[in-house]
Design a protein around this motif. Structure first.
Motif, PDB file in Angstrom:
ATOM      1  N   GLN A 165       0.860  -1.180   0.000  1.00  8.56           N
ATOM      2  CA  GLN A 165       0.000   0.000   0.000  1.00  8.56           C
ATOM      3  C   GLN A 165       0.894   1.227   0.000  1.00  8.56           C
ATOM      4  OE1 GLN A 165      -3.679   0.333   2.449  1.00  8.56           O
ATOM      5  NE2 GLN A 165      -2.606   2.004   3.484  1.00  8.56           N
ATOM      6  N   LYS A 166       0.760   2.045  -1.036  1.00  9.31           N
ATOM      7  CA  LYS A 166       1.608   3.222  -1.161  1.00  9.31           C
ATOM      8  C   LYS A 166       0.764   4.493  -1.175  1.00  9.31           C
ATOM      9  CE  LYS A 166       5.371   0.938  -3.645  1.00  9.31           C
ATOM     10  NZ  LYS A 166       6.217   0.944  -4.864  1.00  9.31           N
ATOM     11  N   THR A 167       1.313   5.547  -0.666  1.00  8.19           N
ATOM     12  CA  THR A 167       0.619   6.833  -0.603  1.00  8.19           C
ATOM     13  C   THR A 167       1.480   7.908  -1.242  1.00  8.19           C
ATOM     14  OG1 THR A 167      -0.502   6.194   1.455  1.00  8.19           O
ATOM     15  CG2 THR A 167      -0.464   8.533   0.898  1.00  8.19           C
ATOM     16  N   ASN A 168       1.042   8.405  -2.388  1.00  8.22           N
ATOM     17  CA  ASN A 168       1.712   9.539  -3.019  1.00  8.22           C
ATOM     18  C   ASN A 168       1.249  10.819  -2.329  1.00  8.22           C
ATOM     19  OD1 ASN A 168       3.143   8.142  -5.184  1.00  8.22           O
ATOM     20  ND2 ASN A 168       1.109   7.723  -6.002  1.00  8.22           N
ATOM     21  N   THR A 169       2.173  11.554  -1.763  1.00  6.41           N
ATOM     22  CA  THR A 169       1.849  12.749  -0.997  1.00  6.41           C
ATOM     23  C   THR A 169       2.471  13.977  -1.648  1.00  6.41           C
ATOM     24  OG1 THR A 169       1.804  11.448   1.050  1.00  6.41           O
ATOM     25  CG2 THR A 169       1.962  13.833   1.267  1.00  6.41           C
ATOM     26  N   TYR A 170       1.608  14.939  -1.984  1.00  6.48           N
ATOM     27  CA  TYR A 170       2.053  16.201  -2.560  1.00  6.48           C
ATOM     28  C   TYR A 170       1.666  17.317  -1.585  1.00  6.48           C
ATOM     29  CZ  TYR A 170       1.472  13.182  -6.661  1.00  6.48           C
ATOM     30  OH  TYR A 170       1.499  12.129  -7.543  1.00  6.48           O
ATOM     31  N   ASN A 171       2.602  18.232  -1.334  1.00  8.38           N
ATOM     32  CA  ASN A 171       2.319  19.307  -0.391  1.00  8.38           C
ATOM     33  C   ASN A 171       2.952  20.606  -0.880  1.00  8.38           C
ATOM     34  OD1 ASN A 171       1.432  19.765   2.710  1.00  8.38           O
ATOM     35  ND2 ASN A 171       3.208  21.036   2.225  1.00  8.38           N
ATOM     36  N   VAL A 172       2.166  21.681  -0.849  1.00  5.58           N
ATOM     37  CA  VAL A 172       2.705  23.014  -1.102  1.00  5.58           C
ATOM     38  C   VAL A 172       2.287  23.888   0.075  1.00  5.58           C
ATOM     39  CG1 VAL A 172       2.750  22.858  -3.612  1.00  5.58           C
ATOM     40  CG2 VAL A 172       0.676  23.648  -2.468  1.00  5.58           C
ATOM     41  N   GLY A 173       3.144  24.807   0.448  1.00  2.77           N
ATOM     42  CA  GLY A 173       2.834  25.629   1.614  1.00  2.77           C
ATOM     43  C   GLY A 173       3.649  26.898   1.670  1.00  2.77           C
ATOM     44  N   ILE A 174       3.322  27.700   2.656  1.00  2.00           N
ATOM     45  CA  ILE A 174       4.012  28.968   2.872  1.00  2.00           C
ATOM     46  C   ILE A 174       4.192  29.169   4.370  1.00  2.00           C
ATOM     47  CG2 ILE A 174       1.814  30.230   2.819  1.00  2.00           C
ATOM     48  CD1 ILE A 174       3.326  32.622   1.714  1.00  2.00           C
ATOM     49  N   THR A 175       5.364  29.638   4.747  1.00  4.73           N
ATOM     50  CA  THR A 175       5.667  29.980   6.132  1.00  4.73           C
ATOM     51  C   THR A 175       6.127  31.432   6.166  1.00  4.73           C
ATOM     52  OG1 THR A 175       6.318  27.722   6.682  1.00  4.73           O
ATOM     53  CG2 THR A 175       7.116  29.470   8.135  1.00  4.73           C
ATOM     54  N   ALA A 176       5.585  32.211   7.088  1.00  2.00           N
ATOM     55  CA  ALA A 176       5.930  33.630   7.119  1.00  2.00           C
ATOM     56  C   ALA A 176       5.827  34.191   8.527  1.00  2.00           C
ATOM     57  CB  ALA A 176       5.021  34.422   6.177  1.00  2.00           C
ATOM     58  N   THR A 177       6.615  35.231   8.772  1.00  2.00           N
ATOM     59  CA  THR A 177       6.474  36.050   9.980  1.00  2.00           C
ATOM     60  C   THR A 177       6.403  37.508   9.528  1.00  2.00           C
ATOM     61  OG1 THR A 177       8.865  36.190  10.285  1.00  2.00           O
ATOM     62  CG2 THR A 177       7.703  34.434  11.449  1.00  2.00           C
ATOM     63  N   MET A 178       5.576  38.295  10.229  1.00  4.15           N
ATOM     64  CA  MET A 178       5.322  39.669   9.805  1.00  4.15           C
ATOM     65  C   MET A 178       5.195  40.591  11.012  1.00  4.15           C
ATOM     66  SD  MET A 178       2.412  38.692   6.964  1.00  4.15           S
ATOM     67  CE  MET A 178       2.297  40.356   6.316  1.00  4.15           C
ATOM     68  N   PHE A 179       5.208  41.886  10.738  1.00  9.54           N
ATOM     69  CA  PHE A 179       4.952  42.922  11.745  1.00  9.54           C
ATOM     70  C   PHE A 179       5.901  42.800  12.938  1.00  9.54           C
ATOM     71  CE2 PHE A 179       0.589  41.783  10.049  1.00  9.54           C
ATOM     72  CZ  PHE A 179       0.639  42.722   9.015  1.00  9.54           C
ATOM     73  N   ASN A 180       7.190  42.857  12.634  1.00  9.97           N
ATOM     74  CA  ASN A 180       8.223  42.759  13.684  1.00  9.97           C
ATOM     75  C   ASN A 180       8.095  41.457  14.475  1.00  9.97           C
ATOM     76  OD1 ASN A 180       9.470  45.236  13.094  1.00  9.97           O
ATOM     77  ND2 ASN A 180       7.895  46.327  14.276  1.00  9.97           N
ATOM     78  N   ASN A 181       7.832  40.389  13.750  1.00  7.32           N
ATOM     79  CA  ASN A 181       7.734  39.030  14.312  1.00  7.32           C
ATOM     80  C   ASN A 181       6.538  38.849  15.248  1.00  7.32           C
ATOM     81  OD1 ASN A 181      10.093  37.971  13.041  1.00  7.32           O
ATOM     82  ND2 ASN A 181      11.334  39.116  14.526  1.00  7.32           N
ATOM     83  N   ARG A 182       5.580  39.743  15.189  1.00  9.16           N
ATOM     84  CA  ARG A 182       4.386  39.579  16.015  1.00  9.16           C
ATOM     85  C   ARG A 182       3.472  38.486  15.461  1.00  9.16           C
ATOM     86  NH1 ARG A 182       2.350  43.297  19.727  1.00  9.16           N
ATOM     87  NH2 ARG A 182       3.737  45.032  20.217  1.00  9.16           N
ATOM     88  N   LEU A 183       3.384  38.391  14.136  1.00 14.48           N
ATOM     89  CA  LEU A 183       2.508  37.419  13.495  1.00 14.48           C
ATOM     90  C   LEU A 183       3.343  36.378  12.764  1.00 14.48           C
ATOM     91  CD1 LEU A 183      -0.276  36.412  12.477  1.00 14.48           C
ATOM     92  CD2 LEU A 183      -0.003  37.983  10.539  1.00 14.48           C
ATOM     93  N   SER A 184       3.057  35.110  13.013  1.00 16.82           N
ATOM     94  CA  SER A 184       3.691  34.009  12.284  1.00 16.82           C
ATOM     95  C   SER A 184       2.603  33.027  11.864  1.00 16.82           C
ATOM     96  CB  SER A 184       4.741  33.314  13.147  1.00 16.82           C
ATOM     97  OG  SER A 184       4.160  32.754  14.307  1.00 16.82           O
ATOM     98  N   PHE A 185       2.743  32.469  10.677  1.00 12.73           N
ATOM     99  CA  PHE A 185       1.719  31.534  10.225  1.00 12.73           C
ATOM    100  C   PHE A 185       2.289  30.537   9.226  1.00 12.73           C
ATOM    101  CE2 PHE A 185       1.435  34.974   7.142  1.00 12.73           C
ATOM    102  CZ  PHE A 185       1.310  34.298   5.914  1.00 12.73           C
ATOM    103  N   ASN A 186       1.598  29.400   9.138  1.00  8.56           N
ATOM    104  CA  ASN A 186       1.889  28.351   8.164  1.00  8.56           C
ATOM    105  C   ASN A 186       0.595  28.022   7.434  1.00  8.56           C
ATOM    106  OD1 ASN A 186       4.772  27.184   8.594  1.00  8.56           O
ATOM    107  ND2 ASN A 186       3.941  27.434  10.653  1.00  8.56           N
ATOM    108  N   ALA A 187       0.630  27.936   6.124  1.00  5.53           N
ATOM    109  CA  ALA A 187      -0.517  27.527   5.325  1.00  5.53           C
ATOM    110  C   ALA A 187      -0.071  26.380   4.424  1.00  5.53           C
ATOM    111  CB  ALA A 187      -1.047  28.685   4.494  1.00  5.53           C
ATOM    112  N   ASP A 188      -0.893  25.320   4.350  1.00  6.38           N
ATOM    113  CA  ASP A 188      -0.532  24.135   3.571  1.00  6.38           C
ATOM    114  C   ASP A 188      -1.720  23.612   2.783  1.00  6.38           C
ATOM    115  OD1 ASP A 188       2.337  22.977   4.360  1.00  6.38           O
ATOM    116  OD2 ASP A 188       1.435  23.875   6.149  1.00  6.38           O
ATOM    117  N   TYR A 189      -1.423  23.133   1.580  1.00  9.15           N
ATOM    118  CA  TYR A 189      -2.392  22.391   0.778  1.00  9.15           C
ATOM    119  C   TYR A 189      -1.757  21.052   0.456  1.00  9.15           C
ATOM    120  CZ  TYR A 189      -5.371  20.868  -3.058  1.00  9.15           C
ATOM    121  OH  TYR A 189      -6.205  20.142  -3.862  1.00  9.15           O
TER     122      TYR A 189
END
Length: 367
Positions: A54-78
């Motif tokens: 049983q095999k699973t092909n996994t594809y992932n794209v995402g973005i990692t960012a920090t903003m506003f003098n490092n006050r906001l950090s986030f990760n988004a993934d598809y």
């Protein structure tokens, strides 16, 4: 923007959570079945020489960012996860000598979107306050199955299970017969056949896709702040759009057998059931002890918001009494779980978990 990273990945892992001898035929030597020709061999497992990993092909794209003098950090993934081939055990007739055999049948296509973020509302030397949370949405569908797993669908119909295995169907889709409610004239449930014709007779062939137990969105968030020696934290969770089965109503208000009538039951079995012609009731007539099959009358879309935990604490290393006892620090903390839960479903919360609040407190000394 303080930091920005674009990500992409691909993987094709196998699954090693299976018996090492899964593809081989296995026999047991049984002394109690001995005969003049020797000890008997009893089949324990039929092998499958054509079995594939049983095999699973996994594809992932995402973005990692920090903003506003490092006050906001986030990760988004598809992410897309395709499992092909699937490795499942297929039921076999009793004449084969075994219950099931491993086979490769179709695959599943899972797609998900997720977002995680943390924001510092205040960020100073002696005062920090931040909010952190995540939200996700995912779907999973079967494909390439054909009619191989139709026996599981038949077993599901017989056991009133709502899950089915069809090509293109969601793995969390719910299938049931549609209900028009309780007939005020007779106290019986009025149903809809697949072609839209009203009927009093329940038939599993009339089932259709009526919902999905997978929420449209789900996630949690928490907040925490520190002020000198004081700390406070709270966590919350939410779900939107998932369909649930009202199991308490189905099994404690209806489906009460004649034998179970003298025992403790839900009070609504007396107050909310149909009693006389003209009654507008949620549940069938009170003298009907026949089996109530699962229909859309016992399926409802649920939206929930709950507070899972709260903690409050204080820690100090400057108190005068610490020097008197030779300690370096003192802390006290208070915890509380399952604070509250808000849901659009008021009739029940289910029978599978003892929901209760719990409180605890701790005192600590460091030397």
């Amino acid at each position: 923007i303080n930091f920005l990273k674009l990500r992409a990945s691909y993987g094709n892992p196998g699954n090693q959570n299976y018996d090492a001898k899964l593809a081989a035929s296995i026999y047991n030597f049984m002394d109690k079945y001995s005969n003049p020709f020797g000890i008997a061999n009893i089949i324990q497992q039929w092998g499958n020489n054509g079995l594939k990993w049983q095999k699973t092909n996994t594809y992932n794209v995402g973005i990692t960012a920090t903003m506003f003098n490092n006050r906001l950090s986030f990760n988004a993934d598809y992410q897309i996860r395709k499992t092909d081939p699937q490795l499942v055990r297929i039921d076999l007739p009793g004449s084969t000598g075994v219950v099931s055999a491993p086979m490769n049948v179709g695959g599943t296509d899972n797609r998900s979107i997720s977002l995680t973020a943390t924001y510092y509302i205040l960020k100073k030397y002696d005062f920090n306050w931040y909010i952190s949370g995540n939200v996700s949405h995912y779907t999973t569908e079967y494909y390439g199955i054909g009619n191989v797993l139709e026996q599981y669908n038949e077993q599901g119909r017989a056991s009133s299970s709502l899950m089915r295995m069809y090509d293109g169907a969601s793995t969390s889709g719910l299938y049931a017969v549609r209900s028009l409610g309780i007939d005020p004239a007779t106290g019986a449930e009025l149903l809809l056949k697949k072609n839209g014709t009203p009927t009093y007779e329940w038939n599993s062939d009339d089932e259709v896709l009526v919902g999905d137990s997978n929420p449209d969105f789900q996630g949690n968030f928490s907040t925490s702040f520190l002020y000198k020696g004081f700390s406070f934290g709270a966590s919350f969770s939410f779900k939107m759009g998932g369909d649930v089965t009202l199991s308490t109503l189905m099994n404690k208000v209806e489906n009460i057998s004649q034998k179970s009538l003298p025992y403790n039951q839900d009070v609504r079995a007396l107050t909310d059931r149909w009693k006389k012609p003209g009654d507008i009731a949620k549940y069938k007539r009170i003298d009907d002890t026949s089996t109530s099959h699962i229909t859309t009358r016992f399926i409802k879309t649920e939206n929930t918001f709950s507070c899972g935990s709260i903690n409050l604490g204080y820690r100090t290393s400057n108190a005068k009494f610490l020097n008197l006892i030779g300690a370096t620090s003192f802390d006290v903390r208070f915890y509380m779980n399952d604070i509250f839960r808000i849901s659009n479903i008021k009739e029940e919360r289910g029978l599978s978990y003892p929901f209760q609040r719990s409180c605890s407190m701790s005192l600590g000394l460091s030397f």
